[in-house]
Design an enzyme around this catalytic site. Structure first.
Site, short mmCIF file in Angstrom:
data_model
loop_
_atom_site.label_atom_id
_atom_site.label_comp_id
_atom_site.label_asym_id
_atom_site.label_seq_id
_atom_site.Cartn_x
_atom_site.Cartn_y
_atom_site.Cartn_z
CG HIS A 30 -1.83 -1.12 1.36
ND1 HIS A 30 -1.45 -2.38 1.75
CD2 HIS A 30 -3.16 -1.19 1.07
CE1 HIS A 30 -2.50 -3.17 1.73
NE2 HIS A 30 -3.54 -2.49 1.31
CD GLU A 51 3.80 -3.43 10.99
OE1 GLU A 51 3.88 -4.25 11.93
OE2 GLU A 51 3.64 -3.77 9.79
CD GLN A 115 -2.17 -6.00 4.10
OE1 GLN A 115 -1.63 -6.57 3.18
NE2 GLN A 115 -1.64 -4.95 4.70
N GLY A 421 2.43 2.45 30.58
CA GLY A 421 3.12 1.36 31.28
C GLY A 421 3.45 0.23 30.33
#
Ligand SMILES: Cc1ncc(C[n+]2csc(CCOP(=O)(O)OP(=O)(O)O)c2C)c(N)n1
Length: 580
Positions: A30, A51, A115, A421
């Site tokens: 993409h 990612e 996707q 956290g």
């Protein structure tokens, strides 16, 4: 613009015009029209193996690069969902990051495309300042500029632009609004004269005033004005975990992290006036317990976001303004007040700067043969770092050991888990910092649990030849998790808190880096120095004792012997009224 180009090339050109030199990414078809255009625009791509790390890298980059924001580009669907974690982290810690994500073609919506099938805008909306799908290629320049402007202005934060692949690959000759300038808001709000006068009067009348610098001071780049004001008045400065290094570590008025204030409170010398400067109230500043900002202290709160003022407690003076403008105004106006000598108070704060030193002074450096004391090991590794090293801290108890021993090379150059956290931030943040600060060494201090989330990024460090040393505090368990269970349920009921004695150094070498396991105290500093001198990605696997308890953890979990309470580890315990 007259020559024909594509949407993707237009994104690259627009980013370059906005001053972007680095983009953190992981490939997806993409994105190709954008990716292939980056070299033409002088944009360097740093490509990751997950990612999440790309997003954390963009976050770290925003903290210390001149560009002032980070850019993370990931593909549609799983690339986007993997990036939701760093997006959320940037949201809760108010860090300006522009996320650009691919999506399936507009002309194929609702066809169960590859996707696709998810509403990425709706999913990103609660954790971004702005999430928008670009549906017309001609609008890319102005919408990208708008995204960057929103990320950096006011309270900073992440934004998301979703670019469908047919928009990305669409040829384009003319655009509606060519970009010609940088997006950074030229004007930052300054404090009113009245607010300045009242704040200075409160501070000048204080016995034990202190400034707590928070993340807002990093993004307003206010080191110089803060220093000028502190030096003119003698008011000491402590830093939240985000703002460490806002003044040089050795500056006579810098007292390190807020633990120094907590220590003073514990010894009965509480501050009476506290300036919260771009420092949001919350767990890291003692929460509602008042362990750092006592309930009876008077508070001056400076924040560019008026909505932050007064969270958790009323304040005595609100200053809705930029931190740099505020400290410049304070410094200009402070001559009209008398500023008493405060050396004793500064010394009191400094006494709590390394709170674990006295507690472990007599503890052996090796608790048994081949097993290091985690505090002493962390301290020895930290003290062996070259001056100027960027430090990234990740993990549970290990983060607690590293946090109290860390020194920061400057604003945005010492990072650790924020309000999300989130374990697994370290590799991405270290890589983003290394890219933003070429030549500077970078050291990660991580728990063995935390290091596993993104361990594949040794590969990224090796391919991009980044001088990152990963120091793993390997106790073969999720120690902080184990501790909470032990206190609340008892040691015989431990559940899923064990790990293997993994050779993390060998993971690094398998990816092409260097590594060694260290289990003797005297070997720690030489190993760190060797790793730094090599300027190669290196993993040092420190074997540390899982049974040494970080004193901060039981304090967080609470005292199980207190009657009539429901224990909620890491949060406030709930008192139960016994009706008689
Ligand atoms: C992504 C993520 N998963 C799970 C947790 C819950 N968690 C917080 S601390 C911790 C244990 C950390 O272990 P480690 O990194 O080995 O550090 P140690 O406490 O052993 O020093 C866990 C599982 C979290 N905060 N983030």
């Amino acid at each position: 613009m007259t020559e024909q180009t594509t949407g993707g090339a237009l994104i690259a050109r627009t980013l370059a015009t906005l001053g972007v030199r680095d983009v953190f990414a992981l490939h997806g078809g993409h994105l190709d029209a954008f990716l292939v255009a980056c070299p033409d625009e002088g944009i360097r791509l740093t490509d990751f193996r997950h990612e999440a790390s790309a997003g954390h890298a963009a976050d770290a980059y925003a903290r210390s690069s001149d560009t002032g924001f980070g850019v993370c580009v990931v593909t549609a669907g799983p690339g986007f969902t993997n990036a939701i974690t760093p997006m959320t982290s940037a949201w809760v810690d108010a860090v300006p990051v522009v996320f650009i994500v691919g999506s399936p073609p507009l002309r194929e919506v609702e066809t169960n495309p590859l996707q696709g099938g998810i509403d990425q805008i709706a999913m990103a909306a609660p954790v971004t300042k702005w999430a928008h799908r670009v549906t017309n290629v001609e609008r890319l320049p102005d919408l990208i500029e708008k995204a960057a402007r929103i990320a950096v202005s006011g309270r900073p934060g992440p934004v998301l632009l979703d670019v469908p692949i047919d928009v990305m690959f669409m040829p384009v000759r003319e655009v509606m609004f060519p970009v010609a300038s940088r997006p950074v808001a030229a004007d930052r709000p300054a404090p009113s004269r009245a607010a300045t006068e009242r704040a200075l009067a409160l501070l000048a009348g204080a016995q034990r005033p202190v400034i707590i610098a928070g993340g807002g001071t990093v993004f307003s780049r206010c080191s110089d004005s803060l220093r000028r004001f502190a030096e003119a008045t003698g008011v000491p400065v402590a830093a939240s975990t985000m703002a460490r290094g806002i003044l040089p570590e050795a500056h006579p008025l810098y007292v390190g992290g807020v633990a120094s204030i907590g220590g003073a409170v514990g010894r009965g010398a509480a501050p009476d006036v506290v300036v919260m400067a771009g420092a949001r109230a919350g767990m890291y500043l003692g929460g509602r317990a008042g362990s750092i900002i006592p309930a009876d202290a008077r508070v001056i709160q400076i924040d560019i976001d008026g909505g932050e003022i007064g969270r958790l407690r009323p304040v005595d003076q609100a200053v809705v303004a930029d931190c740099d403008e505020t400290f410049a105004a304070f410094a200009d106006a402070c001559g009209g007040f008398h500023w008493p000598e405060r050396q004793d108070w500064v010394q009191t704060l400094n006494a709590g700067r390394r709170p674990f030193d006295p507690l472990f002074a007599d503890a052996p450096k090796e608790t048994r043969p081949g097993v290091l004391h985690p505090y002493h090991a962390t301290r020895a590794a930290m003290d062996a770092l070259e001056d100027g090293t960027v430090v990234v801290i990740d993990g549970g108890e290990s983060s607690g050991w590293a946090s109290v021993t860390a020194r920061s090379a400057g604003p945005g150059l010492c990072m650790q888990n924020g309000y999300l956290g989130c374990l697994g931030i370290s590799q991405g943040m270290a890589i983003g910092s290394a890219i933003a600060n070429p030549g500077r060494p970078v050291a990660i201090f991580s728990g063995d649990g935390a290091v596993g989330f993104n361990i594949q990024e040794f590969d990224t460090m090796v391919r991009h030849e980044l001088p990152i040393v990963t120091i793993v505090l390997n106790n073969a368990c999720w120690a902080i998790s184990r501790r909470g269970q032990d206190i609340v349920f008892g040691e015989n009921r431990r559940s899923i808190v064990g790990l293997a004695n993994t050779r993390y150094d060998q993971v690094a070498t398998a990816f092409g880096g260097d590594g060694e396991t260290v289990d003797r105290y005297d070997d720690i500093a030489p190993a760190i120095r060797r790793a730094l001198a090599s300027r190669r990605p290196t993993c040092i696997n420190l074997i540390v004792d899982p049974d040494v308890v970080n004193p901060a953890i039981p304090a967080m979990v609470g005292d199980p012997s207190v009657p009539d309470q429901i224990m909620i580890p890491y949060y406030e315990n709930i008192p139960v009224r016994r009706d008689t």
